[in-house]
Design an enzyme around this catalytic site. Structure first.
Site, short mmCIF file in Angstrom:
data_model
loop_
_atom_site.label_atom_id
_atom_site.label_comp_id
_atom_site.label_asym_id
_atom_site.label_seq_id
_atom_site.Cartn_x
_atom_site.Cartn_y
_atom_site.Cartn_z
N SER A 119 -6.55 -4.56 2.92
CA SER A 119 -5.44 -4.98 3.79
C SER A 119 -5.92 -5.45 5.16
O SER A 119 -6.85 -4.86 5.74
CB SER A 119 -4.48 -3.80 3.98
OG SER A 119 -3.53 -4.08 4.99
N TYR A 142 -2.33 -11.00 6.46
CA TYR A 142 -1.06 -11.16 7.14
C TYR A 142 -1.30 -12.24 8.19
O TYR A 142 -2.10 -12.03 9.11
CB TYR A 142 -0.61 -9.86 7.82
CG TYR A 142 0.13 -8.93 6.90
CD1 TYR A 142 1.16 -9.40 6.10
CD2 TYR A 142 -0.19 -7.57 6.83
CE1 TYR A 142 1.84 -8.54 5.24
CE2 TYR A 142 0.49 -6.72 5.98
CZ TYR A 142 1.51 -7.22 5.19
OH TYR A 142 2.19 -6.39 4.35
N THR A 168 -0.03 -12.58 1.90
CA THR A 168 1.22 -11.88 1.57
C THR A 168 2.40 -12.70 2.10
O THR A 168 2.47 -13.01 3.29
CB THR A 168 1.21 -10.46 2.15
OG1 THR A 168 0.11 -9.76 1.54
CG2 THR A 168 2.50 -9.72 1.84
N LYS A 236 0.87 -13.45 -2.59
CA LYS A 236 1.40 -12.17 -3.08
C LYS A 236 2.85 -12.02 -2.64
O LYS A 236 3.18 -12.31 -1.49
CB LYS A 236 0.55 -11.03 -2.51
CG LYS A 236 1.04 -9.62 -2.82
CD LYS A 236 -0.03 -8.61 -2.44
CE LYS A 236 0.42 -7.18 -2.68
NZ LYS A 236 1.32 -6.69 -1.62
N HIS A 260 6.32 -5.77 -3.25
CA HIS A 260 5.71 -4.94 -2.21
C HIS A 260 5.98 -3.45 -2.48
O HIS A 260 6.17 -2.66 -1.56
CB HIS A 260 6.27 -5.35 -0.83
CG HIS A 260 5.31 -5.23 0.30
ND1 HIS A 260 4.75 -6.31 0.91
CD2 HIS A 260 4.81 -4.16 0.96
CE1 HIS A 260 3.96 -5.92 1.92
NE2 HIS A 260 3.98 -4.60 1.96
N GLY A 292 3.62 -3.11 -8.73
CA GLY A 292 4.89 -2.44 -8.47
C GLY A 292 5.21 -1.45 -9.57
O GLY A 292 5.58 -1.85 -10.68
N ARG A 295 2.14 2.87 -13.45
CA ARG A 295 1.67 4.26 -13.39
C ARG A 295 1.05 4.75 -14.68
O ARG A 295 0.74 5.94 -14.81
CB ARG A 295 2.86 5.20 -13.06
CG ARG A 295 3.53 4.92 -11.74
CD ARG A 295 2.64 5.26 -10.56
NE ARG A 295 3.31 5.02 -9.29
CZ ARG A 295 3.27 3.86 -8.63
NH1 ARG A 295 2.60 2.82 -9.13
NH2 ARG A 295 3.89 3.72 -7.49
#
Ligand SMILES: Cc1cc2nc3c(=O)[nH]c(=O)nc-3n(C[C@H](O)[C@H](O)[C@H](O)COP(=O)(O)O)c2cc1C
Ligand SMILES: CCCCCCC(=O)C(=O)O
Length: 369
Positions: A119, A142, A168, A236, A260, A292, A295
């Site tokens: 990030s 960003y 993003t 993204k 997100h 997103g 899992r």
């Protein structure tokens, strides 16, 4: 028990309970406001919730009597060779989760042969993260109000070895999270500005504002970043087929289907539902990643069968990091790998190339207007 390229995959010793245990441990270890920052979704958290449950609306149509004695997960993403299609999503401020922050995450990515997306808002200077692990990595951008600051950061990411940029596109403003807004967490400057300090004049009064996301950027930012960096640029936050095509036409080398993690626009469509439309519209022109609520191996399998080139995971990495540093992140990634290997075997798929849309069918609760 199937093998993969590295040997037998013993799912019993690495079950997905690891992921749930990590989150429980993180909740116990972290200050409540930090846990809430990581866990929160926007608004009423409808999209946060549906990001996970939407994957469960697909059912699997397994093949039988296929040789699945060995199941292979390695793949290549824009030229980066990785051991599995599970990518670490960019998540901000990992230093709030663990003292080692992004360094530990980078080492875990290297240990598991995974691709890391770092990030812009890392708590650790990007050069230190790059030096910590040998895994291939992408730099998430960003685009900030101060364009020059953005370019300086991108140049440093290129010099430090980033293989691609991930722009993003869903965060012109940060989503409003009821759990976080108000008296809860205010990200301190030593996390928020860590990557930018060297470019800011000491005492610059508008540093925070200069570093905020620029809400005026358009599709032109894609070619601007591609030309400035010489790197492929993925976008993204794409949730529509026509938007994916617009990004590719504007020079993107790939897209990430993402809302997100439910943190931006509440009631945005779940990635699991948007994915087939985007894959169809992209029609093989470029890789389509998705994130997103992923899992489990089954979530990964469904995404890959729907046409994703890879999946990204955000919070499972953060919880692993909070619970056990580098070892916790390794455990989370290995749990997903082992579970994906297992469900691929039960589906009759020995390699990622065997995963296609015929393997899944959608239950009917999500229907087009
Ligand atoms: C705490 C947190 C911080 C995040 N920070 C960023 C970020 O800096 N840049 C970005 O593009 N996405 C960011 N995201 C979104 C993730 O990249 C990803 O889209 C999302 O976490 C995927 O959902 P999951 O957490 O359910 O796996 C963040 C997500 C979380 C949970
Ligand atoms: C408080 C600033 C948040 C910056 C954006 C990080 C992010 O993408 C997220 O938290 O989600």
């Amino acid at each position: 028990m199937p093998t993969d390229g590295r040997g037998p995959v013993d799912r019993t010793s690495m079950t997905l309970t690891a992921l749930a245990e990590h989150e429980d441990k993180a909740a116990a270890l972290l200050p409540a406001e930090v846990y809430d920052y990581f866990a929160a979704g926007a608004g009423a958290e409808t999209t946060l919730h549906e990001s996970r449950t939407a994957w469960e609306h697909y059912r699997v149509r397994p093949r039988v009597l296929r040789d699945v004695g060995r199941v292979d997960l390695p793949t290549s993403l824009l030229g980066a060779e990785v051991s599995s299609p599970v990518v670490l999503a960019p998540t901000a401020f990992q230093g709030l989760a663990h003292a080692e922050g992004e360094r530990a995450t980078a080492r875990a990515a290297a240990a598991t042969g995974s691709l890391l997306a770092l990030s812009t808002r890392s708590s650790t200077p990007l050069e230190e993260v790059a030096a910590a692990g040998s895994a291939p990595w992408w730099f998430q951008v960003y685009a900030m109000r101060d364009r020059d600051l953005t370019l300086r950061l991108v140049e440093r990411a290129v010099s430090a070895g980033a293989r691609a940029l991930v722009l993003t596109g869903d965060t012109p403003y940060v989503g409003i999270k009821r759990r976080v807004t108000g008296t809860r967490i205010a990200i301190p400057d030593d996390h928020f500005l860590v990557n930018l300090q060297q470019h800011l004049d000491p005492g610059r009064a508008d540093a925070r504002r200069a570093a905020e996301q620029d809400p005026t950027i358009t599709l032109e930012a894609i070619s601007w970043l591609a030309e400035a960096s010489g790197l492929p640029v993925l976008v993204k936050g794409v949730l529509r087929g026509d938007e994916a095509v617009a990004c590719l036409d504007a020079g993107a080398a790939g897209v990430v289907v993402s809302n997100h993690g439910g943190r931006q626009l509440d009631r945005a469509v779940p990635s699991a539902i948007a994915l087939p439309e985007v894959v169809d519209a992209v029609a093989g022109r470029a890789p389509v990643l998705v994130d997103g609520g992923i899992r489990s191996g089954l979530d990964c399998l469904v995404a890959l069968a729907l046409g994703a080139s890879a999946v990204m995971v955000g919070r499972p990495v953060v919880w692993g990091l909070a619970a056990g540093g580098e070892a916790g992140v390794v455990e989370a990634l290995e749990a997903l790998r082992a579970d994906l290997t297992h469900v691929m075997a039960l589906t009759g798929a020995a390699s990622l190339a065997d995963l296609d849309r015929s393997l899944v069918t959608a239950t009917s609760i999500w229907s087009p207007l």
